[in-house]
Design an enzyme around this catalytic site. Sequence first.
Site, short mmCIF file in Angstrom:
data_model
loop_
_atom_site.label_atom_id
_atom_site.label_comp_id
_atom_site.label_asym_id
_atom_site.label_seq_id
_atom_site.Cartn_x
_atom_site.Cartn_y
_atom_site.Cartn_z
N TYR A 277 -8.10 -27.92 -4.87
CA TYR A 277 -8.68 -27.88 -3.54
C TYR A 277 -8.45 -26.52 -2.90
CZ TYR A 277 -4.07 -28.49 -1.36
OH TYR A 277 -2.77 -28.33 -0.96
N CYS A 278 -9.29 -26.22 -1.92
CA CYS A 278 -9.14 -24.99 -1.13
C CYS A 278 -9.24 -25.36 0.33
CB CYS A 278 -10.15 -23.93 -1.56
SG CYS A 278 -11.87 -24.41 -1.34
N ALA A 279 -9.75 -24.46 1.16
CA ALA A 279 -9.77 -24.69 2.60
C ALA A 279 -10.71 -25.82 3.01
CB ALA A 279 -10.17 -23.40 3.32
N CYS B 121 -15.61 -23.14 1.65
CA CYS B 121 -14.86 -22.27 0.74
C CYS B 121 -15.21 -22.61 -0.71
CB CYS B 121 -13.37 -22.50 0.99
SG CYS B 121 -12.28 -21.63 -0.13
N ILE C 128 -8.62 -28.91 2.47
CA ILE C 128 -7.70 -29.11 3.60
C ILE C 128 -8.44 -29.71 4.79
CG2 ILE C 128 -6.35 -27.87 5.35
CD1 ILE C 128 -4.75 -28.15 2.86
#
Length: 135
Positions: free
Chosen positions: A90-92, A96, A120
């Site tokens: 996962y990222c932002a 993203c 997130i």
Amino acid sequence: MTEKSLVAAIPAAASPAALAHFEASFAYETDCWDVHDALAGGKPDFVLLDVRGTEKYAAGHVPGALDLAHRKIIGSKLAEFPEDTLFVVYCAGPHCNGAARAAVRLARLGRPVKLMAGGITGWLDEGFTLATGPN
């Protein structure tokens, strides 16, 4: 005659094609709720990777995630994990593409991978909390 909306101007796929598409998407993605449920159960059958970078990881990450920026995903960093380990990245959030970049790197290394949709942003939208501090 009424003009069709931009939504309906291109017809929806036939039901068999739509079914194949949406069923296949589960092989590539999971969601925040399912990740949370697995982590809360205490025995996740995957390794969760926060691929945003150490500074952002320290500021707030999904509890149980490991810090491994997508640019740093190389074979030697994964050596401690069996070849069949499923990685969830996962990222932002949806704005993203870091998680997709990480998934590409993992797939090129022959590793099973899924993307946690929402990142997130999705995690927080579900009402889940973040952990802070280093790995």
